[in-house]
Scaffold this active site. Structure first.
Site, PDB file in Angstrom:
ATOM      1  N   LYS A 117      38.053  35.068  48.719  1.00 23.48           N
ATOM      2  CA  LYS A 117      37.348  34.023  48.069  1.00 23.48           C
ATOM      3  C   LYS A 117      35.999  33.917  48.575  1.00 23.48           C
ATOM      4  CE  LYS A 117      40.824  32.519  45.321  1.00 23.48           C
ATOM      5  NZ  LYS A 117      41.967  33.518  45.586  1.00 23.48           N
TER       6      LYS A 117
HETATM    7  C1  LIG Z   1      43.348  33.759  44.933  1.00 22.02           C
HETATM    8  C2  LIG Z   1      44.022  34.874  45.561  1.00 22.02           C
HETATM    9  C3  LIG Z   1      44.520  35.672  44.549  1.00 22.02           C
HETATM   10  C4  LIG Z   1      44.743  35.754  43.192  1.00 22.02           C
HETATM   11  O1  LIG Z   1      43.223  35.869  42.638  1.00 22.02           O
HETATM   12  P1  LIG Z   1      43.130  35.549  41.011  1.00 22.02           P
HETATM   13  O2  LIG Z   1      41.413  35.826  40.958  1.00 22.02           O
HETATM   14  O3  LIG Z   1      43.459  34.200  41.097  1.00 22.02           O
HETATM   15  O4  LIG Z   1      43.824  36.421  40.310  1.00 22.02           O
HETATM   16  C5  LIG Z   1      45.373  36.910  45.371  1.00 22.02           C
HETATM   17  N1  LIG Z   1      45.514  36.817  46.912  1.00 22.02           N
HETATM   18  C6  LIG Z   1      44.854  35.831  47.646  1.00 22.02           C
HETATM   19  C7  LIG Z   1      44.930  35.960  49.022  1.00 22.02           C
HETATM   20  C8  LIG Z   1      44.067  34.909  46.944  1.00 22.02           C
HETATM   21  O5  LIG Z   1      43.489  33.976  47.777  1.00 22.02           O
END
Ligand SMILES: *Cc1c(COP(=O)(O)O)cnc(C)c1O
Length: 468
Positions: A117
Site C-alpha cells: 500500500k
Molecule cells: C491490501 C492487501 C492485499 C489486497 O489488495 P487489493 O488491492 O485490495 O486486492 C493483499 N495483500 C496485502 C498485504 C494487502 O495489504
C-alpha cells in the site's frame, strides 16, 4: 497517446467528468460509480523498449505521465515520485527475486509501513500536498482498512495541515503490528476508529458517508481506498518494472496477485491495456473467495466473511471489480449502474459466458489455510525465502496455474513477513523480526476509539471532530 484533461468518467455514466487533480481529491463519483480514464493510453513496443534501464522513479514518471497530462508534466511527476520513493528502504524500490526457474517474487513491502500500500499512498500523500498547497481547501479523508491501507495512508498524511484523516478498522480483526502502525501515530490530524464488525461493514459505512449530503457537503470528503484512481495508477508502474526486467516487451509475463478489493490486480489489467504483454493475471484469494467464484463460475455473490491469517484479503465485496465490469459491459455506464444497483439490493450477480470470455486474461485460485502454510514452507525450504501469508496465497496460485514452463510467473509479495509473525512461525517454525526502522512499535503509546457497527455513531464521531 496521452488522455486529455477532464477525461475521467464514472463507471455509472452519470457524474461530471473530472481532470486528474479532480479525481485525486474526490472519492466516489456522485452517481456512486468509480472514476476511470475515458480511454486507456497506450505505449508502442518501441516506447516500452525505451523504458529499459530507467530508475524506478524515472520509470514511474514515464508510465504515469499519460494519466496526468494537462495537470502535471512528466518532470513534475518525477519530482513527486522522487519524494515519495525516497522513503523506501531498498534502492530498487520494488526489487525482484528469483525463486526457481519459473517463479519470481516482486517485493513490494520496502516502504515505511511494510506493505505494498505504501507504493501508492506515499505518492498520493505527495499529490494531495501538491494540489492543496496555495488553496484554502481542507480535505477530510475517511477510509476503511482491512489492515494495511490504514497505516500506509496515515503515514502518508500524518501532520499535513490541510488534511484530517479518519480511519476505520474492524475491531480485533487486524494483526497487532497492523493496529499499532496506525494507533501509535499521535499527530492531531489522525483519528483511528475500531468498528465492531467486519471490514465490509466499515467499507459500507465509508461509502454511505460519501453519499450523505450532511457529511459530504459541509466537509470535502476524500478517499484513500483503492476507489481512488491515483492509487491504481501508481501500482501500474511495478508491473512494468518487473516485466521489463524479465524481457518485456518481447516476452509475455504472468502475474499472481493476492487479491481483496481487486485494486492491485486491476492495476495489472491496466498495464496490459497500455500495451505491456501480460500472459495471465492470476487472482489469488483465500477462503473469502467471491472473486474466484465470479471468475471461474460467473457467481459473484456475497458470503459471510471468514477471518483468516491473511486479513487484508478477508473481503467479500471487491470495490474495484466494478471497474472491470464497466469494461466487460463495453464501457456502458447505464448498464453498469443497473448491474451494480441490482447487486447492492440482491447481494449477488451473474457474469454471462460472454463477459467471462472477455475476462479471459484473468485466471483465479482459492487457497485454504493448509495450502497457504504449504506455500510458505516451500518458499522457505526450497528457496530460502520467508514470505507472509498474503504472498503465500499468491505463490500457491502461481504454482498451480498450469502455465507453460517458459512463461515467467511473478508473484506479488505484498507484505513483509514480520507484519504477520504468528502465522509465519506456525508454518515455518521461524519468527521473523521487524526491520530496525520500525522495531520500537511495541513501546509506543496507542490511541483509538471503539465504536459500534452503527452508521449514525460513526457519522456523528466524524462530524464532531472534523475541522472545517
Ligand atoms: C491490501 C492487501 C492485499 C489486497 O489488495 P487489493 O488491492 O485490495 O486486492 C493483499 N495483500 C496485502 C498485504 C494487502 O495489504
Amino acid at each position: 497517446m496521452a488522455i486529455n484533461s477532464k477525461d475521467y468518467i464514472s463507471t455509472r455514466g452519470n457524474a461530471d467528468a473530472l481532470d486528474f487533480s479532480g479525481v485525486t481529491l474526490t472519492g466516489l463519483a456522485s452517481d456512486g460509480g468509480l472514476y476511470v480514464p475515458r480511454t486507456w493510453p497506450q505505449f508502442t513496443p518501441g516506447q516500452i523498449v525505451a523504458m529499459r534501464g530507467l530508475s524506478y522513479v524515472d520509470l514511474a514518471a514515464r508510465v504515469m505521465a499519460p494519466f496526468t497530462a494537462g495537470v502535471l508534466t512528466e518532470d513534475e511527476l518525477g519530482g513527486l515520485c522522487k519524494a515519495a520513493y525516497g522513503s523506501f528502504a531498498h534502492a530498487a524500490v520494488t526489487p525482484l527475486k528469483q525463486l526457481d526457474s519459473q517463479h519470481f517474487l516482486l517485493e513490494l513491502f520496502h516502504g515505511p509501513t511494510l506493505a505494498f500500500k505504501d507504493v501508492a499512498l506515499q505518492l498520493l500523500g505527495q499529490l494531495f500536498e501538491r494540489f492543496l498547497t496555495g488553496t484554502d481547501k481542507k480535505l477530510t479523508i475517511v477510509g476503511a482498512t482491512s489492515g494495511d491501507t490504514g497505516s500506509a495512508a496515515i503515514d502518508a498524511v500524518a501532520g499535513r495541515e490541510q488534511i484530517e484523516i479518519f480511519m476505520l478498522h474492524p475491531h480485533q480483526r487486524v494483526s497487532d503490528v497492523q493496529r499499532r502502525q496506525m494507533t501509535t501515530i499521535l499527530a492531531p490530524n489522525v483519528h483511528n476508529i475500531a468498528i465492531q464488525g467486519s471490514f465490509d461493514d466499515a467499507q459500507a459505512m465509508v461509502k454511505r458517508m460519501f453519499g450523505d449530503r450532511e457529511v459530504n457537503g459541509p466537509l470535502t470528503l476524500s478517499a484513500v481506498n483503492s476507489i481512488n484512481w491515483a492509487r491504481l495508477m501508481a501500482q501500474v508502474v511495478y508491473y512494468f518494472a518487473a516485466a521489463l526486467r524479465l524481457g518485456a516487451p518481447e516476452r509475455p509475463i504472468a502475474f499472481s496477485v493476492p487479491t481483496g478489493n481487486f485494486g492491485d490486480v486491476f492495476a495489472g489489467y491496466v498495464a496490459a491495456q497500455m500495451g505491456l504483454p501480460v500472459e495471465r493475471l492470476i487472482v489469488a484469494t483465500n477462503v473469502n473467495d467471491i472473486l474466484h467464484r465470479a471468475l471461474s463460475k460467473g457467481d459473484y455473490s456475497i458470503d459471510e466473511v471468514t477471518p483468516t491469517a491473511a486479513p487484508s484479503m478477508d473481503i467479500q465485496i471487491s470495490s474495484n471489480f466494478e471497474r472491470l465490469l464497466f469494461d466487460l459491459e463495453g464501457r456502458d455506464g447505464s448498464t453498469t449502474a443497473a448491474r451494480m444497483k441490482w447487486f447492492e439490493q440482491m447481494g449477488k450477480m451473474v457474469l454471462s459466458a460472454d463477459m467471462r470470455k472477455k475476462a479471459s486474461l484473468f485466471a483465479s485460485t482459492r487457497a485454504d489455510a493448509d495450502e497457504m502454510a504449504l506455500a510458505m514452507r516451500w518458499a522457505h525450504e526450497a528457496c530460502g525465502e520467508i514470505i507472509d501469508p498474503h504472498s503465500a496465497i499468491a505463490l500457491h496460485a502461481a504454482r498451480n496455474a498450469g502455465l507453460a514452463a517458459e512463461v515467467p510467473i511473478v508473484t506479488l509479495a505484498t507484505a513483509h513477513p514480520a507484519k504477520f509473525p504468528d502465522a509465519v512461525e506456525r508454518a515455518t517454525g521461524l519468527r521473523p523480526s521487524l526491520p530496525r526502522r520500525v522495531a520500537q512499535l511495541f513501546d509506543r503509546e496507542e490511541r483509538f476509539d471503539v465504536l459500534p457497527g452503527d452508521y449514525e455513531a460513526v457519522r456523528n464521531y466524524v462530524l464532531e471532530r472534523a475541522v472545517r
